[in-house]
Design an enzyme around this catalytic site. Structure first.
Site: not given
Length: 295
Positions: A190, A203
């Protein structure tokens, strides 16, 4: 319908914020989303790049995972994908799209936080197909905590780490003996790996680790003829967004393109990394961030 093979303005090709405020409980579902996500149902055209390959996609029931399953199937691959028990209806739709493309679809309920379930998954795939040509480690968990690190419980931290890292590690380790030369492992990292948003601290930590895992494993298995790469999406309009973020109205607005990506815009990167034409590309991260500059 717009011809996807004609040039299109990336700024206006898909819906732009502001979106209606929407909230769902985790893991989120595609149906209630407004605007509805685009997985490539009406636009992706395959050319046989992955004919007769066997692809395993974790978290393939919705979002990026569904778009990848659809694209791989239209490129000629048979698809095995995982989903959680509460995502059964979503899984049925992915199965329909794969079978509509004329390929086999095997939807398996699996929680990759459990090593034995990862082992059972690999065993089922190899019993059914005899090999794994492409492994896409896509399943992930996030939950925003705007109140800071103090609000991240040990339970949440464990779930994020086990879903995003343990599951990827276990599945890759178990699958590698069944991946032939010419096969691929493709991980989903990401933009958070490089530009972490404070509410997504745990995360973002895992997504940074996935970059390191990808680059290290690629060197480890290069001599075995297996390539390892990753895709780093920016903001993507998937059910995880209304299920885990507190404010969806302006989601993706910070991107230089002024909008979030649709899942269909991520799938071509996964196809490229799995296809024979990218045979000299390993240990790389394909950044699909809508123009956000990365280091």
């Amino acid at each position: 319908m717009t011809d996807p093979h004609q040039p299109q303005d990336p700024v206006t090709r898909h819906p732009r914020p502001d979106f209606p405020e929407q909230d769902q409980r985790h893991p989120g579902w595609t149906g209630p989303m407004d605007p509805p996500p685009d997985h490539g149902e009406d636009s992706y055209r395959g050319t046989g790049l992955l004919r007769d390959r066997v692809a395993v996609v974790t978290g393939g029931d919705s979002g990026i995972g569904r778009a990848v399953c659809l694209a791989y199937a239209r490129e000629g691959a048979d698809i095995v994908f995982t989903h959680l028990p509460e995502e059964e209806n979503e899984a049925r739709e992915t199965t329909r799209l794969v079978e509509e493309a004329g390929r086999k679809a095997l939807a398996l309920t699996a929680d990759n936080r459990d090593e034995e379930q990862c082992r059972a998954l690999v065993r089922r795939v190899t019993d059914e197909f005899g090999r794994i040509d492409i492994l896409v480690n896509n399943a992930a968990y996030q939950m925003a905590q705007p109140d800071g690190i103090e609000a991240i419980t040990t339970e949440q931290f464990d779930r994020v780490m086990k879903t995003n890292l343990y599951g990827m590690f276990w599945l890759t380790k178990l699958a590698l003996p069944h991946i032939p030369r010419g096969g691929s492992v493709i991980n989903t990292t990401s933009v958070q790996a490089y530009k972490p948003s404070p509410p997504l601290l745990d995360y973002a930590m895992t997504k940074g680790a996935i970059v390191t895992f990808t680059q290290g494993l690629a060197q480890m298995v290069a001599e075995r003829g297996i390539r390892v790469n990753a895709v780093a999406p920016g903001p993507v309009w998937t059910p995880l967004i209304p299920a885990t973020l507190p404010d969806t109205a302006e989601f993706g607005k910070q991107s230089p393109l002024g909008r979030p990506a649709q899942p269909a815009e991520m799938a071509p990167a996964y196809v490229f990394l799995a296809a024979p034409g990218s045979s000299y590309i390993t240990g790389e991260i394909v950044n699909a961030t809508g123009g956000t500059p990365l280091p």
